[in-house]
Design a protein around this motif. Structure first.
Motif, PDB file in Angstrom:
ATOM      1  N   GLN A  44      -1.164   0.163 -10.602  1.00 47.84           N
ATOM      2  CA  GLN A  44       0.227  -0.066 -10.299  1.00 47.84           C
ATOM      3  C   GLN A  44       1.208   0.863  -9.041  1.00 47.84           C
ATOM      4  O   GLN A  44       1.995   0.436  -8.989  1.00 47.84           O
ATOM      5  CB  GLN A  44       0.106   0.446 -11.979  1.00 47.84           C
ATOM      6  CG  GLN A  44       0.440  -0.466 -12.435  1.00 47.84           C
ATOM      7  CD  GLN A  44       0.195  -0.262 -14.581  1.00 47.84           C
ATOM      8  OE1 GLN A  44       1.468   1.272 -14.318  1.00 47.84           O
ATOM      9  NE2 GLN A  44       0.241  -0.618 -15.405  1.00 47.84           N
ATOM     10  N   ALA A  45       0.347   2.132  -9.217  1.00 44.71           N
ATOM     11  CA  ALA A  45       0.792   2.811  -8.064  1.00 44.71           C
ATOM     12  C   ALA A  45       0.883   2.566  -6.592  1.00 44.71           C
ATOM     13  O   ALA A  45       2.295   2.865  -6.026  1.00 44.71           O
ATOM     14  CB  ALA A  45       0.581   4.161  -8.292  1.00 44.71           C
ATOM     15  N   GLN A  50       3.729   0.021  -1.949  1.00 39.81           N
ATOM     16  CA  GLN A  50       4.100  -1.611  -1.091  1.00 39.81           C
ATOM     17  C   GLN A  50       5.176  -2.111  -1.638  1.00 39.81           C
ATOM     18  O   GLN A  50       6.351  -2.632  -0.390  1.00 39.81           O
ATOM     19  CB  GLN A  50       2.823  -2.493  -1.852  1.00 39.81           C
ATOM     20  CG  GLN A  50       2.827  -3.348   0.222  1.00 39.81           C
ATOM     21  CD  GLN A  50       2.467  -2.764   1.350  1.00 39.81           C
ATOM     22  OE1 GLN A  50       1.915  -2.054   0.863  1.00 39.81           O
ATOM     23  NE2 GLN A  50       3.432  -3.162   1.733  1.00 39.81           N
ATOM     24  N   ALA A  51       6.188  -2.462  -2.620  1.00 44.55           N
ATOM     25  CA  ALA A  51       6.881  -3.115  -2.671  1.00 44.55           C
ATOM     26  C   ALA A  51       8.317  -2.383  -2.073  1.00 44.55           C
ATOM     27  O   ALA A  51       9.066  -2.573  -1.784  1.00 44.55           O
ATOM     28  CB  ALA A  51       7.056  -3.320  -4.633  1.00 44.55           C
ATOM     29  N   ALA A  52       8.044  -0.607  -2.698  1.00 48.20           N
ATOM     30  CA  ALA A  52       9.057   0.113  -2.304  1.00 48.20           C
ATOM     31  C   ALA A  52       9.332   0.260  -0.330  1.00 48.20           C
ATOM     32  O   ALA A  52      10.156  -0.211   0.153  1.00 48.20           O
ATOM     33  CB  ALA A  52       9.274   1.367  -2.467  1.00 48.20           C
ATOM     34  N   TYR A  67       8.053  11.555  -1.250  1.00 48.35           N
ATOM     35  CA  TYR A  67       7.563  11.900  -2.533  1.00 48.35           C
ATOM     36  C   TYR A  67       6.662  11.193  -3.055  1.00 48.35           C
ATOM     37  O   TYR A  67       5.251  11.736  -4.024  1.00 48.35           O
ATOM     38  CB  TYR A  67       8.797  12.044  -3.971  1.00 48.35           C
ATOM     39  CG  TYR A  67       9.816  13.045  -3.498  1.00 48.35           C
ATOM     40  CD1 TYR A  67       9.253  14.049  -2.736  1.00 48.35           C
ATOM     41  CD2 TYR A  67      10.890  13.266  -4.066  1.00 48.35           C
ATOM     42  CE1 TYR A  67       9.754  15.549  -2.381  1.00 48.35           C
ATOM     43  CE2 TYR A  67      11.431  14.267  -3.626  1.00 48.35           C
ATOM     44  CZ  TYR A  67      11.565  15.523  -2.796  1.00 48.35           C
ATOM     45  OH  TYR A  67      12.079  16.314  -2.924  1.00 48.35           O
ATOM     46  N   ALA A  68       6.501   9.673  -3.651  1.00 56.87           N
ATOM     47  CA  ALA A  68       6.174   8.230  -3.930  1.00 56.87           C
ATOM     48  C   ALA A  68       4.179   8.498  -3.345  1.00 56.87           C
ATOM     49  O   ALA A  68       3.726   8.693  -3.819  1.00 56.87           O
ATOM     50  CB  ALA A  68       6.384   7.402  -3.446  1.00 56.87           C
ATOM     51  N   GLN A  69       4.637   8.417  -1.946  1.00 54.39           N
ATOM     52  CA  GLN A  69       3.053   8.700  -1.375  1.00 54.39           C
ATOM     53  C   GLN A  69       2.607  10.250  -1.740  1.00 54.39           C
ATOM     54  O   GLN A  69       1.335   9.990  -1.100  1.00 54.39           O
ATOM     55  CB  GLN A  69       3.478   8.258   0.520  1.00 54.39           C
ATOM     56  CG  GLN A  69       4.232   7.340   0.626  1.00 54.39           C
ATOM     57  CD  GLN A  69       4.576   7.034   2.323  1.00 54.39           C
ATOM     58  OE1 GLN A  69       5.010   7.351   3.591  1.00 54.39           O
ATOM     59  NE2 GLN A  69       4.641   5.883   2.683  1.00 54.39           N
ATOM     60  N   GLY A  70       3.306  11.660  -1.032  1.00 51.18           N
ATOM     61  CA  GLY A  70       2.490  12.522  -1.483  1.00 51.18           C
ATOM     62  C   GLY A  70       1.824  12.250  -2.865  1.00 51.18           C
ATOM     63  O   GLY A  70       0.901  13.237  -2.828  1.00 51.18           O
ATOM     64  N   LYS A  71       2.518  12.323  -3.970  1.00 51.69           N
ATOM     65  CA  LYS A  71       2.298  12.198  -5.520  1.00 51.69           C
ATOM     66  C   LYS A  71       0.824  10.863  -5.096  1.00 51.69           C
ATOM     67  O   LYS A  71      -0.216  11.612  -5.467  1.00 51.69           O
ATOM     68  CB  LYS A  71       2.763  11.919  -6.526  1.00 51.69           C
ATOM     69  CG  LYS A  71       3.721  12.468  -6.615  1.00 51.69           C
ATOM     70  CD  LYS A  71       3.424  13.711  -7.418  1.00 51.69           C
ATOM     71  CE  LYS A  71       4.952  14.678  -6.953  1.00 51.69           C
ATOM     72  NZ  LYS A  71       4.804  15.316  -8.959  1.00 51.69           N
ATOM     73  N   ALA A  96       6.619   5.717 -10.418  1.00 48.15           N
ATOM     74  CA  ALA A  96       7.750   6.137 -11.078  1.00 48.15           C
ATOM     75  C   ALA A  96       8.936   6.587  -9.357  1.00 48.15           C
ATOM     76  O   ALA A  96      10.000   6.279  -9.538  1.00 48.15           O
ATOM     77  CB  ALA A  96       7.692   7.023 -12.130  1.00 48.15           C
ATOM     78  N   ASP A  97       8.585   7.769  -8.373  1.00 49.96           N
ATOM     79  CA  ASP A  97       8.703   7.787  -7.718  1.00 49.96           C
ATOM     80  C   ASP A  97       9.199   6.382  -6.485  1.00 49.96           C
ATOM     81  O   ASP A  97      10.244   6.487  -5.727  1.00 49.96           O
ATOM     82  CB  ASP A  97       8.135   8.532  -6.672  1.00 49.96           C
ATOM     83  CG  ASP A  97       8.336   9.990  -7.586  1.00 49.96           C
ATOM     84  OD1 ASP A  97       9.879  10.491  -8.189  1.00 49.96           O
ATOM     85  OD2 ASP A  97       7.713  11.294  -7.547  1.00 49.96           O
ATOM     86  N   SER A  98       8.137   5.471  -6.552  1.00 51.69           N
ATOM     87  CA  SER A  98       8.391   4.309  -5.347  1.00 51.69           C
ATOM     88  C   SER A  98       9.077   3.208  -6.419  1.00 51.69           C
ATOM     89  O   SER A  98       9.626   3.184  -5.068  1.00 51.69           O
ATOM     90  CB  SER A  98       6.732   3.439  -6.090  1.00 51.69           C
ATOM     91  OG  SER A  98       5.718   4.766  -5.020  1.00 51.69           O
ATOM     92  N   GLU A  99       9.606   2.985  -8.054  1.00 51.43           N
ATOM     93  CA  GLU A  99      10.700   2.263  -8.656  1.00 51.43           C
ATOM     94  C   GLU A  99      11.958   2.495  -8.146  1.00 51.43           C
ATOM     95  O   GLU A  99      13.250   2.197  -8.076  1.00 51.43           O
ATOM     96  CB  GLU A  99       9.879   2.424  -9.871  1.00 51.43           C
ATOM     97  CG  GLU A  99       8.886   1.398 -10.380  1.00 51.43           C
ATOM     98  CD  GLU A  99       8.680   1.960 -11.534  1.00 51.43           C
ATOM     99  OE1 GLU A  99       9.620   2.454 -12.556  1.00 51.43           O
ATOM    100  OE2 GLU A  99       7.868   1.109 -12.386  1.00 51.43           O
ATOM    101  N   LEU A 100      11.815   4.725  -8.240  1.00 53.12           N
ATOM    102  CA  LEU A 100      13.147   4.927  -7.811  1.00 53.12           C
ATOM    103  C   LEU A 100      13.626   4.966  -6.126  1.00 53.12           C
ATOM    104  O   LEU A 100      14.551   4.414  -5.503  1.00 53.12           O
ATOM    105  CB  LEU A 100      12.964   5.997  -7.538  1.00 53.12           C
ATOM    106  CG  LEU A 100      14.788   6.948  -8.106  1.00 53.12           C
ATOM    107  CD1 LEU A 100      15.806   6.523  -8.320  1.00 53.12           C
ATOM    108  CD2 LEU A 100      14.569   8.927  -7.579  1.00 53.12           C
TER     109      LEU A 100
END
Length: 175
Positions: A44-45, A50-52, A67-71, A96-100
Protein backbone atom coordinates in the motif's frame (compact mmCIF):
# COMPACT_ATOMS: atom_id res chain seq x y z
CA UNK A 1 19.48 -36.79 60.50
CA UNK A 2 18.34 -37.75 57.11
CA UNK A 3 14.78 -37.40 56.04
CA UNK A 4 13.51 -39.77 53.53
CA UNK A 5 10.56 -38.50 51.59
CA UNK A 6 8.08 -40.85 50.19
CA UNK A 7 8.53 -41.43 46.46
CA UNK A 8 5.05 -40.15 45.72
CA UNK A 9 5.83 -36.68 47.15
CA UNK A 10 9.10 -36.46 45.23
CA UNK A 11 7.51 -37.15 41.90
CA UNK A 12 4.78 -34.57 42.58
CA UNK A 13 7.42 -31.89 43.28
CA UNK A 14 9.32 -32.79 40.14
CA UNK A 15 6.15 -32.58 38.11
CA UNK A 16 5.40 -29.10 39.44
CA UNK A 17 8.94 -27.98 38.73
CA UNK A 18 8.82 -29.43 35.22
CA UNK A 19 5.43 -27.85 34.61
CA UNK A 20 6.65 -24.45 35.81
CA UNK A 21 9.76 -24.73 33.61
CA UNK A 22 7.65 -25.64 30.61
CA UNK A 23 5.33 -22.68 31.23
CA UNK A 24 8.30 -20.33 31.50
CA UNK A 25 9.77 -21.67 28.28
CA UNK A 26 6.47 -21.21 26.41
CA UNK A 27 6.07 -17.67 27.75
CA UNK A 28 9.63 -16.83 26.70
CA UNK A 29 9.12 -18.19 23.21
CA UNK A 30 5.82 -16.36 22.84
CA UNK A 31 7.51 -13.10 23.83
CA UNK A 32 10.24 -13.60 21.24
CA UNK A 33 7.87 -14.40 18.42
CA UNK A 34 7.45 -11.43 16.09
CA UNK A 35 4.58 -10.32 13.95
CA UNK A 36 4.35 -11.58 10.39
CA UNK A 37 5.95 -9.45 7.67
CA UNK A 38 3.74 -6.44 6.81
CA UNK A 39 3.65 -7.16 3.08
CA UNK A 40 0.22 -5.57 2.66
CA UNK A 41 1.28 -2.35 4.37
CA UNK A 42 4.45 -2.21 2.29
CA UNK A 43 2.49 -2.73 -0.94
CA UNK A 44 0.00 0.00 0.00
CA UNK A 45 2.83 2.41 0.85
CA UNK A 46 4.54 1.68 -2.46
CA UNK A 47 1.29 2.16 -4.40
CA UNK A 48 0.63 5.50 -2.69
CA UNK A 49 4.20 6.62 -3.40
CA UNK A 50 3.71 5.89 -7.09
CA UNK A 51 0.33 7.66 -7.10
CA UNK A 52 1.94 10.74 -5.52
CA UNK A 53 4.71 10.74 -8.13
CA UNK A 54 2.15 10.35 -10.94
CA UNK A 55 0.15 13.29 -9.56
CA UNK A 56 3.21 15.54 -9.82
CA UNK A 57 4.27 15.59 -6.18
CA UNK A 58 7.90 16.07 -7.22
CA UNK A 59 6.91 19.49 -8.61
CA UNK A 60 4.14 20.58 -6.26
CA UNK A 61 4.93 18.84 -2.92
CA UNK A 62 8.60 17.79 -2.97
CA UNK A 63 9.09 17.98 0.80
CA UNK A 64 6.15 15.69 1.56
CA UNK A 65 7.24 13.29 -1.18
CA UNK A 66 10.75 13.19 0.29
CA UNK A 67 9.31 12.38 3.74
CA UNK A 68 7.25 9.56 2.25
CA UNK A 69 10.21 8.14 0.34
CA UNK A 70 12.44 8.34 3.43
CA UNK A 71 9.89 6.52 5.58
CA UNK A 72 9.52 3.85 2.91
CA UNK A 73 13.31 3.31 2.77
CA UNK A 74 13.34 3.02 6.57
CA UNK A 75 10.50 0.48 6.37
CA UNK A 76 12.48 -1.54 3.81
CA UNK A 77 15.51 -1.51 6.13
CA UNK A 78 13.35 -2.67 9.05
CA UNK A 79 11.92 -5.46 6.89
CA UNK A 80 15.41 -6.61 5.97
CA UNK A 81 16.30 -6.67 9.69
CA UNK A 82 13.11 -8.67 10.43
CA UNK A 83 11.75 -5.84 12.59
CA UNK A 84 8.27 -6.31 11.25
CA UNK A 85 6.42 -4.22 13.83
CA UNK A 86 8.67 -1.24 13.12
CA UNK A 87 8.40 -1.84 9.37
CA UNK A 88 4.59 -1.83 9.58
CA UNK A 89 4.54 1.50 11.44
CA UNK A 90 7.02 3.09 8.99
CA UNK A 91 5.10 1.77 5.98
CA UNK A 92 1.89 3.28 7.36
CA UNK A 93 3.63 6.63 7.92
CA UNK A 94 5.01 6.49 4.38
CA UNK A 95 1.53 5.81 3.01
CA UNK A 96 0.08 8.76 4.94
CA UNK A 97 2.86 11.11 3.79
CA UNK A 98 2.34 9.91 0.21
CA UNK A 99 -1.39 10.61 0.41
CA UNK A 100 -0.65 14.11 1.69
CA UNK A 101 1.90 14.70 -1.09
CA UNK A 102 -0.61 13.47 -3.67
CA UNK A 103 -3.35 15.77 -2.36
CA UNK A 104 -0.99 18.76 -2.36
CA UNK A 105 0.16 17.89 -5.88
CA UNK A 106 -3.42 17.74 -7.15
CA UNK A 107 -4.13 21.09 -5.49
CA UNK A 108 -0.97 22.61 -6.98
CA UNK A 109 -1.81 21.31 -10.44
CA UNK A 110 -5.34 22.72 -10.19
CA UNK A 111 -3.99 26.09 -9.08
CA UNK A 112 -1.49 26.12 -11.95
CA UNK A 113 -4.24 25.28 -14.44
CA UNK A 114 -6.42 28.04 -12.96
CA UNK A 115 -3.53 30.51 -13.24
CA UNK A 116 -2.95 29.53 -16.88
CA UNK A 117 -6.64 30.00 -17.70
CA UNK A 118 -6.69 33.40 -15.97
CA UNK A 119 -3.64 34.54 -17.92
CA UNK A 120 -5.22 33.36 -21.18
CA UNK A 121 -8.43 35.23 -20.34
CA UNK A 122 -6.47 38.40 -19.59
CA UNK A 123 -4.57 38.10 -22.86
CA UNK A 124 -7.81 37.63 -24.78
CA UNK A 125 -9.40 40.69 -23.08
CA UNK A 126 -6.43 42.86 -24.05
CA UNK A 127 -6.55 41.51 -27.60
CA UNK A 128 -10.28 42.19 -27.83
CA UNK A 129 -9.84 45.74 -26.54
CA UNK A 130 -6.99 46.34 -28.99
CA UNK A 131 -9.07 45.01 -31.88
CA UNK A 132 -11.96 47.32 -31.08
CA UNK A 133 -9.90 50.40 -30.20
CA UNK A 134 -10.22 51.85 -33.71
CA UNK A 135 -13.95 51.21 -34.07
CA UNK A 136 -15.72 54.38 -35.14
CA UNK A 137 -19.16 53.29 -33.99
CA UNK A 138 -19.50 52.83 -30.26
CA UNK A 139 -21.07 49.62 -29.11
CA UNK A 140 -24.39 50.34 -27.41
CA UNK A 141 -24.47 49.52 -23.72
CA UNK A 142 -27.55 47.29 -24.07
CA UNK A 143 -25.87 44.92 -26.58
CA UNK A 144 -24.48 41.66 -25.26
CA UNK A 145 -20.87 40.73 -25.99
CA UNK A 146 -21.87 37.89 -28.31
CA UNK A 147 -23.79 40.15 -30.71
CA UNK A 148 -22.13 41.95 -33.60
CA UNK A 149 -23.24 45.50 -34.34
CA UNK A 150 -22.63 46.72 -37.89
CA UNK A 151 -22.49 50.45 -38.67
CA UNK A 152 -25.38 51.99 -40.56
CA UNK A 153 -24.63 52.60 -44.27
CA UNK A 154 -23.84 56.24 -45.07
CA UNK A 155 -24.57 55.99 -48.80
CA UNK A 156 -28.29 55.49 -49.55
CA UNK A 157 -27.99 55.22 -53.35
CA UNK A 158 -29.34 51.94 -54.76
CA UNK A 159 -26.88 49.49 -56.34
CA UNK A 160 -26.50 49.61 -60.14
CA UNK A 161 -28.81 47.53 -62.28
CA UNK A 162 -27.40 44.39 -63.91
CA UNK A 163 -25.39 43.04 -60.98
CA UNK A 164 -22.27 45.10 -61.67
CA UNK A 165 -20.60 46.74 -58.76
CA UNK A 166 -18.58 49.87 -58.59
CA UNK A 167 -15.39 50.31 -56.55
CA UNK A 168 -15.78 52.15 -53.29
CA UNK A 169 -14.32 55.58 -52.94
CA UNK A 170 -11.55 55.82 -50.40
CA UNK A 171 -12.54 58.71 -48.12
CA UNK A 172 -9.49 58.37 -45.90
CA UNK A 173 -6.99 60.05 -48.16
CA UNK A 174 -5.85 57.06 -50.21
CA UNK A 175 -5.65 59.12 -53.48
Amino acid sequence: MVHILPSKALSKGRRLLALASLGLAIATLAGCASAPPPDGAMNQALAQLQAARDAGAADYAPVDLDYAQGKFRQAQTAMASRKYDEAAVLADESRADSELARAKARLGAARAQNQTKSQENSRMRVEMIDNHANDTVPIPTNVQETESVLPEPTDNTPPPVGGQTQPLNDHQGGQ
